[in-house]
Design a protein around this motif. Sequence first.
Motif, short mmCIF file in Angstrom:
data_model
loop_
_atom_site.label_atom_id
_atom_site.label_comp_id
_atom_site.label_asym_id
_atom_site.label_seq_id
_atom_site.Cartn_x
_atom_site.Cartn_y
_atom_site.Cartn_z
N THR A 131 0.82 -1.21 0.00
CA THR A 131 0.00 0.00 0.00
C THR A 131 0.86 1.25 0.00
O THR A 131 0.32 2.36 0.00
CB THR A 131 -0.94 0.03 1.22
OG1 THR A 131 -0.15 -0.13 2.41
CG2 THR A 131 -1.98 -1.06 1.14
N ASP B 127 1.12 5.03 -6.80
CA ASP B 127 -0.20 5.21 -7.41
C ASP B 127 -1.36 4.80 -6.50
O ASP B 127 -2.51 5.09 -6.81
CB ASP B 127 -0.29 4.48 -8.75
CG ASP B 127 0.19 3.04 -8.66
OD1 ASP B 127 0.85 2.70 -7.67
OD2 ASP B 127 -0.11 2.26 -9.58
N VAL B 128 -1.09 4.14 -5.38
CA VAL B 128 -2.17 3.78 -4.45
C VAL B 128 -1.98 4.36 -3.06
O VAL B 128 -2.81 4.14 -2.19
CB VAL B 128 -2.33 2.24 -4.33
CG1 VAL B 128 -2.78 1.64 -5.62
CG2 VAL B 128 -1.07 1.60 -3.83
N THR C 20 -4.93 6.58 -1.55
CA THR C 20 -6.30 6.08 -1.53
C THR C 20 -6.50 4.88 -0.63
O THR C 20 -7.63 4.53 -0.35
CB THR C 20 -6.73 5.67 -2.96
OG1 THR C 20 -5.83 4.66 -3.42
CG2 THR C 20 -6.69 6.86 -3.89
N THR C 21 -5.43 4.23 -0.17
CA THR C 21 -5.60 3.02 0.62
C THR C 21 -4.86 3.13 1.93
O THR C 21 -4.09 4.05 2.17
CB THR C 21 -5.08 1.79 -0.14
OG1 THR C 21 -3.69 1.96 -0.37
CG2 THR C 21 -5.81 1.57 -1.42
N ALA D 25 -7.84 -2.50 0.68
CA ALA D 25 -6.44 -2.27 0.33
C ALA D 25 -5.69 -3.60 0.20
O ALA D 25 -4.87 -3.78 -0.70
CB ALA D 25 -5.77 -1.39 1.38
N GLU E 177 -6.48 -5.18 -3.10
CA GLU E 177 -5.74 -4.52 -4.18
C GLU E 177 -4.29 -4.99 -4.21
O GLU E 177 -3.74 -5.25 -5.29
CB GLU E 177 -5.81 -3.00 -3.99
CG GLU E 177 -5.12 -2.22 -5.08
CD GLU E 177 -5.74 -2.39 -6.46
OE1 GLU E 177 -5.01 -2.24 -7.45
OE2 GLU E 177 -6.95 -2.68 -6.55
N ARG F 150 -2.32 -6.97 -7.26
CA ARG F 150 -1.09 -6.42 -7.82
C ARG F 150 0.08 -7.41 -7.73
O ARG F 150 0.85 -7.55 -8.68
CB ARG F 150 -0.70 -5.12 -7.11
CG ARG F 150 -1.58 -3.98 -7.46
CD ARG F 150 -1.27 -2.77 -6.57
NE ARG F 150 -1.87 -1.59 -7.12
CZ ARG F 150 -1.27 -0.81 -8.02
NH1 ARG F 150 -0.07 -1.08 -8.44
NH2 ARG F 150 -1.89 0.25 -8.49
#
Length: 119
Positions: free
Chosen positions: A57, A61-62, A65-66, A72, A75, A79
């Motif tokens: 996290t 790019d994340v 938001t997480t 999270a 995600e 990934r």
Amino acid sequence: MSTKGLSLFAKRRRRNRTALRARGAGRPRLSVHRSGKHIYAQVIDDAQGKTIASASTLEKDVRGTTGATVAAAQEVGKRVAEAAKAAGVTQVVFDRGGFLYHGRVKALADAARESGLEF
């Protein structure tokens, strides 16, 4: 090796890794670490001592938001599975690293399975 002085968490981590080595059959290891704010995952080839793929996290790019949520973790699972498949790895052993298979750790594992990793 003595376990005297180790915490219950450290004992569980050691017991888990030993079991993985015994039945892992040389497959790379999907290692998970979670903290209060973030979650991290790596696919590690123990034979060569190298990290094949990773996700967390903290990636740019994340990052905004997480955080430490189940969403999270899902995600991060997606990934790391995509990165591992890009590196040619489809079968791994799951190393929860002493963390209970529940909540964020389970969400990461389920998302990695849905994205194509086999374990």
